[in-house]
Design a protein around this motif. Structure first.
Motif, PDB file in Angstrom:
ATOM      1  N   MET A  80      -5.911  -2.730   2.579  1.00 36.30           N
ATOM      2  CA  MET A  80      -5.809  -3.727   1.229  1.00 36.30           C
ATOM      3  C   MET A  80      -4.170  -2.966   1.426  1.00 36.30           C
ATOM      4  SD  MET A  80      -8.441  -2.269  -1.581  1.00 36.30           S
ATOM      5  CE  MET A  80      -9.510  -2.130  -1.060  1.00 36.30           C
ATOM      6  N   GLY A  81      -3.665  -1.580   2.187  1.00 40.52           N
ATOM      7  CA  GLY A  81      -2.228  -0.670   2.216  1.00 40.52           C
ATOM      8  C   GLY A  81      -2.795  -0.620   0.567  1.00 40.52           C
ATOM      9  N   PRO A  82      -2.093   0.965   0.516  1.00 40.76           N
ATOM     10  CA  PRO A  82      -1.899   1.302  -0.258  1.00 40.76           C
ATOM     11  C   PRO A  82      -1.823   1.044  -1.721  1.00 40.76           C
ATOM     12  CG  PRO A  82       0.463   2.184   0.742  1.00 40.76           C
ATOM     13  CD  PRO A  82      -0.220   0.663   1.074  1.00 40.76           C
ATOM     14  N   PHE A  83      -1.294   0.519  -1.921  1.00 45.39           N
ATOM     15  CA  PHE A  83      -0.531   0.057  -3.316  1.00 45.39           C
ATOM     16  C   PHE A  83      -1.869   0.788  -4.504  1.00 45.39           C
ATOM     17  CE2 PHE A  83       0.548  -3.361  -0.645  1.00 45.39           C
ATOM     18  CZ  PHE A  83       2.368  -2.566  -0.293  1.00 45.39           C
ATOM     19  N   ILE A  84      -2.657   0.435  -4.301  1.00 44.13           N
ATOM     20  CA  ILE A  84      -3.629   0.457  -5.830  1.00 44.13           C
ATOM     21  C   ILE A  84      -4.365   1.788  -5.374  1.00 44.13           C
ATOM     22  CG2 ILE A  84      -3.408  -1.267  -7.123  1.00 44.13           C
ATOM     23  CD1 ILE A  84      -7.028  -1.872  -5.678  1.00 44.13           C
ATOM     24  N   PRO A 120      -6.551 -11.557  12.791  1.00 40.35           N
ATOM     25  CA  PRO A 120      -5.694 -10.118  12.939  1.00 40.35           C
ATOM     26  C   PRO A 120      -5.363 -10.153  11.427  1.00 40.35           C
ATOM     27  CG  PRO A 120      -4.942 -11.378  14.905  1.00 40.35           C
ATOM     28  CD  PRO A 120      -5.313 -12.259  13.295  1.00 40.35           C
ATOM     29  N   VAL A 121      -5.041  -8.554  11.166  1.00 44.85           N
ATOM     30  CA  VAL A 121      -4.701  -7.662   9.817  1.00 44.85           C
ATOM     31  C   VAL A 121      -2.978  -8.628   9.568  1.00 44.85           C
ATOM     32  CG1 VAL A 121      -5.898  -6.351   8.890  1.00 44.85           C
ATOM     33  CG2 VAL A 121      -4.117  -5.733  10.343  1.00 44.85           C
ATOM     34  N   ARG A 122      -2.839  -8.761   8.846  1.00 48.58           N
ATOM     35  CA  ARG A 122      -0.994  -8.901   7.847  1.00 48.58           C
ATOM     36  C   ARG A 122      -0.199  -7.491   7.910  1.00 48.58           C
ATOM     37  NH1 ARG A 122      -1.128 -14.646   5.363  1.00 48.58           N
ATOM     38  NH2 ARG A 122      -2.015 -15.386   6.323  1.00 48.58           N
ATOM     39  N   THR A 123       0.777  -7.929   7.925  1.00 45.24           N
ATOM     40  CA  THR A 123       1.813  -6.449   7.847  1.00 45.24           C
ATOM     41  C   THR A 123       3.082  -6.840   7.008  1.00 45.24           C
ATOM     42  OG1 THR A 123       3.430  -6.931   9.965  1.00 45.24           O
ATOM     43  CG2 THR A 123       1.214  -5.355  10.165  1.00 45.24           C
ATOM     44  N   TYR A 183      -3.079  -5.538   5.425  1.00 44.95           N
ATOM     45  CA  TYR A 183      -4.223  -5.627   4.787  1.00 44.95           C
ATOM     46  C   TYR A 183      -4.423  -7.185   5.429  1.00 44.95           C
ATOM     47  CZ  TYR A 183      -0.221  -8.992   3.297  1.00 44.95           C
ATOM     48  OH  TYR A 183       0.299 -10.494   3.575  1.00 44.95           O
ATOM     49  N   ARG A 184      -5.299  -7.267   4.581  1.00 45.56           N
ATOM     50  CA  ARG A 184      -6.220  -8.328   4.777  1.00 45.56           C
ATOM     51  C   ARG A 184      -6.207  -9.070   3.497  1.00 45.56           C
ATOM     52  NH1 ARG A 184      -9.146  -9.858   8.737  1.00 45.56           N
ATOM     53  NH2 ARG A 184      -9.596  -7.577   9.558  1.00 45.56           N
ATOM     54  N   PRO A 185      -5.173 -10.671   3.246  1.00 42.24           N
ATOM     55  CA  PRO A 185      -5.843 -11.225   2.748  1.00 42.24           C
ATOM     56  C   PRO A 185      -6.284 -11.278   1.609  1.00 42.24           C
ATOM     57  CG  PRO A 185      -4.083 -12.307   4.412  1.00 42.24           C
ATOM     58  CD  PRO A 185      -4.400 -10.997   4.499  1.00 42.24           C
ATOM     59  N   PRO A 186      -6.401 -11.506  -0.219  1.00 38.89           N
ATOM     60  CA  PRO A 186      -7.364 -11.595  -0.776  1.00 38.89           C
ATOM     61  C   PRO A 186      -8.035 -13.002  -0.384  1.00 38.89           C
ATOM     62  CG  PRO A 186      -5.619 -11.102  -2.072  1.00 38.89           C
ATOM     63  CD  PRO A 186      -5.114 -11.111  -0.762  1.00 38.89           C
ATOM     64  N   GLY A 206     -11.218   0.585  11.261  1.00 43.26           N
ATOM     65  CA  GLY A 206      -9.394   0.509  10.536  1.00 43.26           C
ATOM     66  C   GLY A 206      -9.153  -1.336  11.189  1.00 43.26           C
ATOM     67  N   THR A 207      -7.410  -1.278  10.959  1.00 41.43           N
ATOM     68  CA  THR A 207      -7.378  -2.393  10.541  1.00 41.43           C
ATOM     69  C   THR A 207      -7.167  -2.848  11.674  1.00 41.43           C
ATOM     70  OG1 THR A 207      -4.952  -0.798  11.275  1.00 41.43           O
ATOM     71  CG2 THR A 207      -5.569  -1.772   9.037  1.00 41.43           C
ATOM     72  N   TYR A 208      -7.202  -2.074  13.233  1.00 41.36           N
ATOM     73  CA  TYR A 208      -7.373  -2.957  14.660  1.00 41.36           C
ATOM     74  C   TYR A 208      -8.279  -3.413  15.799  1.00 41.36           C
ATOM     75  CZ  TYR A 208      -2.458  -2.773  14.728  1.00 41.36           C
ATOM     76  OH  TYR A 208      -0.570  -3.052  13.734  1.00 41.36           O
ATOM     77  N   SER A 209      -9.776  -4.059  13.995  1.00 38.18           N
ATOM     78  CA  SER A 209     -11.006  -3.580  14.655  1.00 38.18           C
ATOM     79  C   SER A 209     -11.398  -4.996  15.886  1.00 38.18           C
ATOM     80  CB  SER A 209     -11.489  -4.470  13.309  1.00 38.18           C
ATOM     81  OG  SER A 209     -12.478  -4.260  14.052  1.00 38.18           O
ATOM     82  N   VAL A 210     -12.157  -4.504  16.663  1.00 43.27           N
ATOM     83  CA  VAL A 210     -12.670  -5.403  17.788  1.00 43.27           C
ATOM     84  C   VAL A 210     -14.102  -6.212  17.251  1.00 43.27           C
ATOM     85  CG1 VAL A 210     -13.133  -5.219  20.176  1.00 43.27           C
ATOM     86  CG2 VAL A 210     -11.698  -3.355  19.423  1.00 43.27           C
TER      87      VAL A 210
END
Ligand code: FAD
Length: 434
Positions: free
Chosen positions: A326-330, A170-173, A300-303, A157-161
């Motif tokens: 990618m967040g929940p937007f789609i 790191p992922v953005r928030t 999210y990780r920016p495109p 997941g998002t906090y991936s080692v």
């Protein structure tokens, strides 16, 4: 010193993507070991919308029919915008398969066919180092023990080692408070099989029918309630009381049921203030406290990082949110992780066949090179797909949460039209057979 335990394929993280990857490999006759930090299967977040592309994967994994039994088909998007005395409504038919699953059902369906012993719980990976004796890696657990992996797949997941080891940022928030949960109707509800999307005041509320008796809801709140941050830490709270203590990567802490009820109370009060329909207030008030989940950020990780990021080092790679949060937007993060699982298992199985065909006398390094190439193929196949999904989700997020200028808004809408967002073009994707 004792020799480190060694395994051929290690998957870090037993969430949707990690379990799907282990199951896909198992269906191809390949063993792997899943390391999960929780003490048991975890399924935070109540419900998850799964579109046609995700269902195609579930079919390949052999779990689609049993899961279809658990959730009705959602046939309509019902958009309601309530502004003062004015309410506008639009109903748009959903033309592809969409069902809202109980995450627990999904996780359990994926896990149940994975042979006993292939999932190890209470095992938190703290660090990854290169293994000088192979193309793989050495994993260090939170308790200090080590393990060698010839192939390592980061699905944590998002906090991936593993993503950190690969050099990914790191992922953005995006700060956003969302309360999710289930409401049980013992005598049945009267809602259509629809995805209701309601805007009222600064709230964005979703209601998805699962069965005749079960409804999933989410409430995007204008701001998180104050005074319920455990340990005084800002950040998202994921409800899972069985998790090990978080001490490694500044990960979100868990939130107690008591605090979740407080969040629900605050949400209810604010929803009443903006005159939210009584039917929705009742759903939230009657929700099952044990099902509640609260996050204060989207990840999210920016495109552009998905397009250019390094997803491979030797025989180490990532999948799921670790690769493309990618967040929940789609509503495609989970299904995209399922697609990753099929493509990765297919590529690895081909390489294992080739390596076996080369005979027992072939040097180990040749086998490792073949596996490395297979991982390269997986990334080449997945990158364009997840880059487009990340772009679509990023733009949708910009429109929904960032209040862009009229010019930016126009540009965003134009890109969404090109991507076929309204017709859910992303859901028609078929990642192929396992
Ligand atoms: C509000 C919200 C709504 C969403 N709605 C949808 C939707 O409707 N449809 C959809 O498809 N997607 C949706 N998503 C996205 C979806 O939830 C994610 O994309 C999906 O859960 C990612 O699965 P994953 O297996 O990659 O990661 P995760 O689900 O995060 O699983 C990671 C696993 O790894 C474990 N782990 C973490 N770190 C370690 C470690 N160091 N060592 C060992 N184990 C570790 C965790 O305990 C966890 O079990 C939504 C997301 C949010 C925030």
């Amino acid at each position: 010193m004792a020799e480190a335990e060694a395994h051929s394929i290690v998957i870090v993280g037993g969430g949707i993507c990690g379990l799907a990857t282990a199951l896909a490999l198992h269906r191809k006759g390949i063993a792997s070991l899943v390391l999960e930090k929780s003490r048991s299967l975890r399924a935070d977040g109540a419900g998850i919308g799964v579109h046609a592309n995700g269902w195609r994967v579930l079919e390949q994994l052999g779990v689609a029919s049993e899961l279809r039994e658990t959730a009705h088909l959602i046939t309509v998007y019902h958009d309601v915008w309530q502004q003062g005395d004015r309410t506008s409504r639009e109903k748009v038919p959903v033309r592809t398969e969409l069902r809202c699953l109980n995450r627990k059902d999904l996780i359990e369906a994926l896990a149940k066919d994975i042979p006993a012993g292939m999932i190890r719980f209470g095992c938190r990976i703290a660090a990854i180092d290169a293994d000088p004796s192979s193309h793989g890696a050495v994993l260090t657990m939170a308790d200090g023990t080590t393990m060698k992996a010839k192939v390592l797949i980061g699905c944590e997941g998002t906090y991936s080692v593993v993503a950190k080891y690969l050099g990914l940022s790191p992922v953005r928030t995006i700060p956003r408070a969302v309360l999710r949960g289930f409401t049980w109707f013992p005598h049945g509800h009267s809602f259509e099989n629809e995805f209701l999307r309601l805007r009222v005041g600064d709230f964005f509320i979703g209601r998805l029918t699962i069965t005749d008796n079960l409804v999933h809801f989410f409430i995007t709140m204008p701001k998180p309630p104050t005074g319920i941050h455990p340990h005084g830490q800002p950040g998202p709270f994921l409800r899972n009381n069985e998790c090990l203590p978080d001490d490694v990567m500044n990960e979100p802490a868990d939130v107690s049921t008591k605090d979740l009820k407080k969040v629900r109370d605050v949400a209810l009060k604010e929803m009443q203030d903006v005159e939210c329909p009584a039917e929705i207030i009742d759903i939230v008030r009657d929700s099952d406290p044990e099902s509640l989940n609260f996050v204060t950020e989207f990840w999210y990780r920016p495109p552009w990082e998905v397009i250019f990021g390094s997803f491979q080092k030797g025989t180490v790679t990532v999948a799921g949110d670790a690769m493309h949060a990618m967040g929940p937007f789609i509503g495609q993060g989970g299904s995209a992780g399922l697609e990753d699982a099929v493509v990765l298992a297919r590529s690895l199985a081909r390489a294992v066949d080739d390596a076996d065909g080369a005979g027992k006398d072939a040097p180990a390094s040749a086998r490792e090179t073949m596996i490395g190439k297979a991982i390269g193929e997986y990334i080449r196949e997945r990158r364009p797909r997840v880059a487009l999904l990340s772009l679509e989700s990023f733009i949708m997020g910009a429109l929904l949460v960032r209040s862009p200028s009229p010019v930016t808004k126009l540009a965003c809408v134009a890109v969404l039209i090109l991507l076929g967002s309204k017709s859910l073009r992303h859901a028609y994707y078929d990642c192929g057979r396992l």
